[in-house]
Design an enzyme around this catalytic site. Structure first.
Site, PDB file in Angstrom:
ATOM      1  N   LYS A 284       0.940  -1.380  -0.121  1.00 43.10           N
ATOM      2  CA  LYS A 284      -0.047  -0.110  -0.208  1.00 43.10           C
ATOM      3  C   LYS A 284       1.192   1.173  -0.325  1.00 43.10           C
ATOM      4  CE  LYS A 284      -3.918   2.064  -0.323  1.00 43.10           C
ATOM      5  NZ  LYS A 284      -3.955   3.045  -0.875  1.00 43.10           N
TER       6      LYS A 284
ATOM      7  N   LYS B 177       4.339   2.809   9.454  1.00 45.01           N
ATOM      8  CA  LYS B 177       2.931   3.170   9.824  1.00 45.01           C
ATOM      9  C   LYS B 177       2.356   1.919   9.859  1.00 45.01           C
ATOM     10  CE  LYS B 177       2.661   6.617   7.190  1.00 45.01           C
ATOM     11  NZ  LYS B 177       2.937   8.168   6.277  1.00 45.01           N
TER      12      LYS B 177
ATOM     13  N   LYS C 115       5.301   1.840  -2.269  1.00 45.09           N
ATOM     14  CA  LYS C 115       5.415   3.763  -3.170  1.00 45.09           C
ATOM     15  C   LYS C 115       5.471   3.481  -4.502  1.00 45.09           C
ATOM     16  CE  LYS C 115       4.464   7.731  -1.718  1.00 45.09           C
ATOM     17  NZ  LYS C 115       3.721   7.862  -0.129  1.00 45.09           N
TER      18      LYS C 115
END
Length: 428
Positions: free
Chosen positions: A85, A109, A121
């Site tokens: 993600k 995170k 990313k």
């Protein structure tokens, strides 16, 4: 074994690209957490190494018939706890090092806030402001076509980031859906609500920044002064939400300049000015100041909400804010972190402070998979619960171990990913 991190002393830092500096910071933070967790050499290396890194050429057909070629990237850092993600950014300085660092931070995170994702990313080295809408759509669709084999609702779910928005996500969803032959709303998050986007997603990162700031502030927020560096997608709404909570936003900046009004800025009026003129520069109800001066203002809260590496060992000794809440990814270098910690400045780290975006992205993905829709209040309650419980866990670990909030957040995030690796084992 320590993870090798190239020197970032003043003599060498200026020679490194911003992306390389960001990656060095990410590896340094991982190394610190690994030391405190007692991770063995093999696990350290696995956690430092991206699972997949893809670099692609993206041809751009311009309106005048010219063809340019820009680079695109997608990095899947870790998928042990779930599908990858992470956002997609369009920015001229984007490179493989920056994307790798951002993917790594996303891994920690997601683990920190307890959602079942790994980190990823993506990015394209292009200035979206230099493209027409048609050119931007062509860049987006061609980039997606190149990374198509590694994305999907159960593989890797992109989202908006710097230089991209819900329209970008709509183009990505459509490109992916055309290739599969049926609509796949769950392939991206942060898309328009008419295409399955979630209520509350647009301001989720900013809401998370506000919630983190309010948790970290001792006492009432009423009248507390705030400076926001980066009055864009995250910073502008963070300013609005903090003002709504009773804080006094006295200064903001963007790429056009910085403005200050010690009596407090009218955030809504300033946002209207930016929409009309394209930036904060020249705002009639405030005085101008430099970008550097904004970071060094005597305020209660500083919110860096732009790009990486803006708080360095050079300017950290002059920062007077008592609380820094990181709306951007990686705005503080490790050297600056040490200076701020020695000065008693509280820093709410990026992997906690700006986690609101990925939390509501997760909620959007869940709604898409279940073909259901939650109202704005339901989304808000879930976001608040996850942000506040995550903050409490970080604060408790910080107090128990005698470490900073950033170190505590990485201990939790890295520790959860390491434990998932141990439980799953190594195949074959």
């Amino acid at each position: 074994m320590s993870i090798t991190v190239p020197s970032t002393t003043p003599a060498t830092t200026s020679l490194l690209s911003p992306g390389r500096q960001a990656l060095d910071s990410a590896l340094f933070q991982l190394d610190q957490a690994a030391d405190r967790l007692g991770l063995d050499d093999g696990l350290r290396t696995m956690l430092a190494t991206p699972r997949r890194s893809l670099t692609v050429a993206v041809p751009v057909r311009r309106e005048d018939g010219r063809m340019d070629v820009v680079q695109g990237f997608r990095v899947q850092h870790n998928i042990t706890r779930g599908p990858a993600k992470g956002g997609i950014r369009f920015h001229p300085s984007t490179d493989i090092h920056e994307v790798t660092a951002l993917a790594m931070w996303m891994t920690w995170k997601c683990a920190l806030v307890g959602i079942p994702y790994g980190g990823a990313k993506g990015g394209v080295s292009v200035d979206p402001a230099s493209l027409t809408t048609r050119e931007l759509e062509r860049v987006t669709r061609r980039y997606v076509n190149e990374i198509l084999p590694i994305i999907g609702p159960e593989r890797d779910i992109p989202a908006p980031d710097v230089g991209t928005d819900e329209q970008t996500m709509a183009w990505i969803m459509d490109t992916y859906s055309v290739n599969t032959g049926y609509p796949v709303p769950g392939v991206v998050t942060g898309k328009p609500t008419t295409l399955g986007g979630s209520l509350g997603r647009a301001g989720a990162t900013s809401r998370g920044v506000q919630l983190a700031a309010l948790k970290a502030l001792p006492g009432s927020p009423e009248g507390r002064t705030v400076a926001v560096q980066g009055f864009g997608k995250v910073g502008a709404l963070a300013a609005r939400y903090l003002a709504d909570a009773g804080c006094r936003v006295v200064a903001v900046s963007d790429v056009t300049g910085a403005v200050v009004n010690r009596s407090g800025l009218d955030v809504d009026d300033l946002r209207a000015w930016v929409a009309e003129t394209g930036g904060v520069y020249g705002y009639r109800r405030a005085d101008a100041l430099s970008h550097a001066e904004l970071l060094e203002l005597d305020v209660d809260v500083l919110v860096p909400a732009a790009l990486e590496g803006v708080i360095t060992e050079e300017n950290a000794p002059r920062i007077r804010a008592r609380l820094i809440v990181e709306g951007a990814n990686g705005p503080t270098t490790p050297e600056a972190d040490r200076i701020l910690a020695d000065a008693g400045t509280t820093v709410v780290p990026d992997i906690l402070a700006n986690a609101g975006g990925v939390i509501v992205s997760y909620l959007e993905w869940v709604q898409n998979l279940q073909a259901c829709s939650w109202n704005a209040n339901e989304v808000e309650v879930r976001l608040r619960d996850l942000m506040e419980s995550s903050f409490d866990a970080v604060a408790a670990t910080s107090a128990e171990r005698g470490v900073t909030l950033r170190q505590a957040a990485h201990i939790i995030g890295v520790g959860r990913v390491a434990e998932a690796h141990r439980m799953r084992g190594l195949y074959p």
